[in-house]
Design a protein around this motif. Structure first.
Motif, mmCIF file in Angstrom:
data_model
loop_
_atom_site.group_PDB
_atom_site.id
_atom_site.type_symbol
_atom_site.label_atom_id
_atom_site.label_comp_id
_atom_site.label_asym_id
_atom_site.label_seq_id
_atom_site.Cartn_x
_atom_site.Cartn_y
_atom_site.Cartn_z
ATOM 1 N N LYS A 128 31.991 44.406 31.459
ATOM 2 C CA LYS A 128 32.790 44.909 30.188
ATOM 3 C C LYS A 128 34.042 45.417 30.207
ATOM 4 N N ASP A 129 33.823 46.622 31.186
ATOM 5 C CA ASP A 129 35.029 47.574 30.847
ATOM 6 C C ASP A 129 35.993 46.325 31.671
ATOM 7 N N ASP A 130 36.294 45.456 32.312
ATOM 8 C CA ASP A 130 37.329 44.383 32.332
ATOM 9 C C ASP A 130 38.660 44.037 31.159
ATOM 10 N N ILE A 131 37.321 44.520 29.779
ATOM 11 C CA ILE A 131 37.869 43.547 28.800
ATOM 12 C C ILE A 131 38.477 44.962 27.688
ATOM 13 N N LYS A 132 39.489 44.817 27.259
ATOM 14 C CA LYS A 132 40.907 45.959 26.861
ATOM 15 C C LYS A 132 41.375 45.623 25.901
ATOM 16 N N GLY A 133 40.072 45.453 24.377
ATOM 17 C CA GLY A 133 41.477 44.953 23.501
ATOM 18 C C GLY A 133 41.539 44.087 23.424
ATOM 19 N N ASP A 134 42.187 42.995 23.357
ATOM 20 C CA ASP A 134 42.722 41.582 23.881
ATOM 21 C C ASP A 134 42.704 40.717 24.231
ATOM 22 N N ALA A 135 42.484 41.835 25.998
ATOM 23 C CA ALA A 135 42.853 41.050 27.230
ATOM 24 C C ALA A 135 41.380 41.481 28.099
ATOM 25 N N LEU A 136 42.063 40.396 29.481
ATOM 26 C CA LEU A 136 41.361 40.893 30.378
ATOM 27 C C LEU A 136 41.881 41.269 31.757
ATOM 28 N N GLN A 137 41.494 42.511 32.287
ATOM 29 C CA GLN A 137 42.126 42.664 33.277
ATOM 30 C C GLN A 137 40.976 41.984 34.505
ATOM 31 N N VAL A 138 42.177 41.094 35.394
ATOM 32 C CA VAL A 138 41.484 40.153 35.944
ATOM 33 C C VAL A 138 41.528 41.035 37.441
ATOM 34 N N ARG A 139 40.543 40.812 38.158
ATOM 35 C CA ARG A 139 40.490 41.585 39.859
ATOM 36 C C ARG A 139 40.650 40.452 40.312
ATOM 37 N N ARG A 140 41.567 39.843 41.741
ATOM 38 C CA ARG A 140 41.610 38.725 42.425
ATOM 39 C C ARG A 140 40.701 39.370 43.925
ATOM 40 N N LEU A 141 40.513 38.351 44.357
ATOM 41 C CA LEU A 141 40.214 37.858 45.904
ATOM 42 C C LEU A 141 41.193 37.617 45.967
ATOM 43 N N LYS A 142 40.312 37.592 47.732
ATOM 44 C CA LYS A 142 41.866 36.125 49.078
ATOM 45 C C LYS A 142 42.574 37.381 48.957
ATOM 46 N N GLY A 143 43.186 38.306 48.730
ATOM 47 C CA GLY A 143 44.383 39.075 48.784
ATOM 48 C C GLY A 143 45.783 38.328 47.198
ATOM 49 N N SER A 144 45.174 38.105 46.275
ATOM 50 C CA SER A 144 46.089 37.528 45.324
ATOM 51 C C SER A 144 46.206 38.635 44.216
ATOM 52 N N ASN A 145 46.996 38.416 42.924
ATOM 53 C CA ASN A 145 47.414 39.800 42.538
ATOM 54 C C ASN A 145 46.528 40.382 40.875
ATOM 55 N N GLU A 146 46.101 41.444 41.405
ATOM 56 C CA GLU A 146 45.803 41.885 39.868
ATOM 57 C C GLU A 146 46.069 41.229 38.779
ATOM 58 N N ARG A 148 52.174 30.827 39.090
ATOM 59 C CA ARG A 148 51.927 32.246 40.391
ATOM 60 C C ARG A 148 51.505 33.262 39.755
ATOM 61 N N MET A 149 52.523 33.987 38.042
ATOM 62 C CA MET A 149 51.650 34.696 37.727
ATOM 63 C C MET A 149 50.548 34.345 36.842
ATOM 64 N N ARG A 150 49.933 33.140 36.308
ATOM 65 C CA ARG A 150 48.638 33.423 35.721
ATOM 66 C C ARG A 150 47.901 33.567 36.644
ATOM 67 N N LEU A 151 47.823 32.406 37.838
ATOM 68 C CA LEU A 151 46.682 32.221 38.999
ATOM 69 C C LEU A 151 46.844 33.971 39.660
ATOM 70 N N GLY A 152 47.847 34.173 39.331
ATOM 71 C CA GLY A 152 47.667 35.306 40.747
ATOM 72 C C GLY A 152 47.879 35.526 42.258
ATOM 73 N N HIS A 153 48.872 34.514 42.372
ATOM 74 C CA HIS A 153 49.413 33.846 43.571
ATOM 75 C C HIS A 153 50.648 34.930 44.336
ATOM 76 N N LYS A 154 50.146 35.778 45.369
ATOM 77 C CA LYS A 154 51.133 36.543 45.611
ATOM 78 C C LYS A 154 51.814 36.331 46.486
#
Length: 181
Positions: free
Chosen positions: A45-63, A145-151
Motif C-alpha cells: 500500500k505504501d507504494d501508492i502515493k496520492g495518484d501515483a504508484l512507485q514501481v520497484r522493478r526487478l531484473k536490473g530495470s529502473n524504478e 523504455r521509460m514506462r517499462l523501466g528498461h535500462k
C-alpha cells in the motif's frame, strides 16, 4: 513477441471482474504499468502515493513513479478501482497476497474464459501489450523504455520490430487477398 488487442484486453478484464475485483485489479495494474508478475505481487500500500504508484522493478530495470490511469471505461479506470481497493489496508500490507505463479494461473483462467488462444494466456503478455500500445501510438522507443523501466534501449527495440512485422503481415495479406490483374 505477441500482445493483446484492445478487445482481447477488455475481454480478459471483464472476465476477471465478473469473478473477483482483486483478480480484475491485478490484471489491470499489471497492464497499466507494464509489470512482471513478480513486480505486481510485491506492491504494498505504501507504494501508492496520492495518484501515483512507485514501481520497484526487478531484473536490473529502473524504478519508476507512474500516475494511476484514469479512463471513462470502467474496465480501464485503474485509479478509482485501486484507491477504493486499498482504502482500508494497513500501510505495509501487500496489495495482492499471492505468488507470481498463482497470478499466472489467474491470468490464464480469465484469458481462457475470454476466449484467448493458449499462447496469449500469460501475465507477461500484459507488459508486452502496454509496450506495444505505447509504441503503436507514439513511435517513440524512449516512452516505451521509460514506462517499462528498461535500462537499455535495446530492451525496448522488440516493440518496434513487432510493429514492423504486423505492418508487413497486413501488407502481404492484402496482396494475397487482392485480385490479380
Amino acid at each position: 513477441m505477441e500482445a493483446l488487442s484492445k478487445l482481447e484486453l477488455l475481454a480478459v478484464l471483464a472476465a476477471a471482474r465478473a469473478h473477483s475485483e482483486r483478480d480484475f485489479l491485478m490484471i489491470l495494474v499489471a497492464y497499466c504499468h507494464g509489470l512482471r508478475a513478480s513486480e505486481l505481487v510485491s506492491i504494498v500500500k505504501d507504494d501508492i502515493k496520492g495518484d501515483a504508484l512507485q514501481v520497484r522493478r526487478l531484473k536490473g530495470s529502473n524504478e519508476t513513479t507512474q500516475s494511476l490511469h484514469r479512463d471513462d471505461n470502467p474496465l480501464l479506470n485503474e485509479r478509482e478501482a485501486l484507491l477504493d481497493f486499498v482504502r482500508n489496508l494497513p500501510s505495509d500490507q501487500k496489495l495482492f497476497s499471492l505468488s507470481r505463479r498463482q497470478f499466472g494461473r489467474i491470468v490464464a483462467r480469465h484469458a481462457e474464459s475470454a476466449g484467448l488462444p493458449k499462447h496469449k494466456r500469460f501475465p507477461h503478455m500484459l507488459k508486452h501489450t502496454m509496450g506495444a500500445e505505447i509504441y503503436n501510438k507514439s513511435k517513440d522507443l524512449r516512452l516505451v523504455r521509460m514506462r517499462l523501466g528498461h535500462k537499455r534501449e535495446s530492451s525496448s527495440l522488440i516493440y518496434s520490430g513487432r510493429v514492423a512485422e504486423q505492418v508487413a503481415d497486413a501488407q502481404v495479406e492484402a496482396l494475397i487477398a487482392s485480385e490479380s490483374v
